[in-house]
Design an enzyme around this catalytic site. Structure first.
Site, PDB file in Angstrom:
ATOM      1  N   GLN A 171      16.111 -31.455 -11.398  1.00 22.38           N
ATOM      2  CA  GLN A 171      17.359 -31.962 -11.100  1.00 22.38           C
ATOM      3  C   GLN A 171      17.425 -33.587 -10.608  1.00 22.38           C
ATOM      4  O   GLN A 171      17.079 -33.917  -9.597  1.00 22.38           O
ATOM      5  CB  GLN A 171      18.309 -31.409 -10.320  1.00 22.38           C
ATOM      6  N   ALA A 205      28.950 -26.914  -8.871  1.00 22.81           N
ATOM      7  CA  ALA A 205      27.578 -26.872  -9.447  1.00 22.81           C
ATOM      8  C   ALA A 205      27.176 -28.097 -10.167  1.00 22.81           C
ATOM      9  O   ALA A 205      28.149 -29.140 -10.101  1.00 22.81           O
ATOM     10  CB  ALA A 205      27.452 -25.412 -10.327  1.00 22.81           C
ATOM     11  N   HIS A 206      25.875 -28.186 -10.628  1.00 21.44           N
ATOM     12  CA  HIS A 206      25.591 -29.181 -11.224  1.00 21.44           C
ATOM     13  C   HIS A 206      26.305 -29.991 -12.429  1.00 21.44           C
ATOM     14  O   HIS A 206      26.717 -29.166 -13.349  1.00 21.44           O
ATOM     15  CB  HIS A 206      24.081 -29.344 -11.467  1.00 21.44           C
ATOM     16  N   ASN A 207      26.477 -31.177 -12.534  1.00 23.02           N
ATOM     17  CA  ASN A 207      27.028 -31.859 -13.639  1.00 23.02           C
ATOM     18  C   ASN A 207      28.772 -31.599 -13.941  1.00 23.02           C
ATOM     19  O   ASN A 207      29.043 -31.753 -14.611  1.00 23.02           O
ATOM     20  CB  ASN A 207      26.416 -31.614 -15.215  1.00 23.02           C
ATOM     21  N   SER A 216      28.512 -27.998 -15.432  1.00 20.16           N
ATOM     22  CA  SER A 216      29.110 -28.556 -16.527  1.00 20.16           C
ATOM     23  C   SER A 216      30.412 -28.425 -16.799  1.00 20.16           C
ATOM     24  O   SER A 216      30.932 -28.818 -17.844  1.00 20.16           O
ATOM     25  CB  SER A 216      28.365 -28.380 -17.769  1.00 20.16           C
TER      26      SER A 216
END
Length: 350
Positions: A198, A239-241, A259
């Site tokens: 990441q 969470a990520h993005n 995302s």
């Protein structure tokens, strides 16, 4: 410090009913009022307390009608809740701010700390960190390398900010929150799961507040964004993005999968879950424990339930759901009666 009802009314643009020279020096809930305290009433179900509270001043809405006289001084305002919030902000700003760098803090030689900052004992400031003026960093906060933090932020104890993240102005990070941990990225293989590095960051814009033990994960590439004015409660997972739009608020234990893009001015109740790669429009309001399984692009809607549906449909469905045992028994009874009628008709037609 004491303030009179007249001074308070002038500050919040209210109207005094009673003794304009009544003084207060503290705040109290209306049901726990004491002499010298100011309280407020905004929820009608608490109205009975106004006749028995000991508080010296009560903030109430302009349109609130009282059934009998009271001895307490009243200040009428358009919105009592907003007025007390304004007073509490003034009270908080009047507190003296800590300043200076404690010798027990660790600060890398390449870090740049602006004037009027407070760096507490046992705080860790890594290489090439930039911290704007007036920011406060409390004990055991860990700020890794290459991080930028704006002005007048508060970083409470045991906050962890991972490398490269960007924090705006007037940001509050409560104890135990983690900004920039790795997103949950793994590729399945025959032998297990290979970690996907990441390499992105987290960007938190101005006037954001993030609660205790909340996590905002760094992006796989690019940045996870928490836009200006966002308020996240304790134990929230971003969470990520993910991108959380301006002025959106989330109650405790909300989880947003990777995302997902969330619009402006959204509100999510406790334990709402949002699936990954969804697009949520502006002003989507979600009741507690809703499961949002996909996009709600249109926005300006209120949803409830799992899977989340329009709140009015959910309310109607809930009524049906509560009656399901009786309905099931009726269906079985009707099915039995229909079979009996079929058999009777067969016998009649022979």
């Amino acid at each position: 410090m004491e303030f009179t009802a007249k001074q308070i009314a002038e500050f919040i643009q209210g109207t005094v009913e009673g003794n304009e020279n009544a003084t207060v020096n503290t705040f109290a809930k209306i049901e726990e009022g004491v002499p010298g305290a100011i309280s407020f009433l905004s929820n009608p179900k608490y109205i009975h307390y106004i006749y028995e509270t000991k508080s010296s001043i009560i903030l109430i809405d302009n349109d609130l009608q009282l059934e009998k006289d009271i001895d307490t001084t009243l200040i009428r305002v358009p919105n009592a809740y907003e007025a007390v919030a304004k007073l509490l902000s003034l009270y908080e700003m009047s507190k003296p701010k800590k300043k200076g760098v404690d010798p027990l803090a660790f600060i890398a030689s390449s870090a740049k700390i602006a004037d009027d900052c407070y760096i507490a004992p046992f705080a860790y400031i890594g290489e090439n960190v930039i911290i704007g003026k007036g920011t406060q960093v409390y004990p055991h906060a860990t700020i890794y390398d290459n991080i930028t933090i704006g002005e007048n932020c508060i970083i409470y104890p045991n906050v962890s900010i991972y490398h490269g993240c960007k924090i705006g102005n007037n940001v509050i990070l409560h104890s135990g929150c983690v900004i920039g941990a790795d997103g949950f990225g793994f590729a399945p293989t025959e032998n297990g799961y290979d970690k996907i590095p990441q390499i992105g960051i987290v960007t938190i814009e101005d006037n954001v507040e993030i609660g205790a033990n909340t996590c905002v994960d760094r992006s796989t590439m690019g940045s996870t964004y928490v836009r200006k004015g966002v308020k996240l409660d304790n134990l929230v997972q971003i969470a990520h993005n993910v991108e959380v739009g301006e002025n959106t608020v989330m109650s405790a234990q909300v989880g947003v999968a990777g995302s997902t893009k969330i619009g402006k001015w959204c509100m999510f109740g406790g334990q709402v879950g949002i699936a990954g790669h969804a697009v949520i429009g502006d002003k989507v309001f979600s009741g507690a424990q809703a499961g949002i399984a996909g996009s709600i692009r249109k926005g300006h809607v209120t949803v409830q339930g799992t899977p989340a549906i329009d709140s009015k449909n959910f309310a109607r469905s809930s009524v049906v759901y509560k009656n399901l045992p009786e309905m099931y028994a009726n269906v079985n009874r009707l099915t039995k009666e229909v079979e009996e009628l079929k058999n009777l008709l067969k016998q009649t037609n022979k």
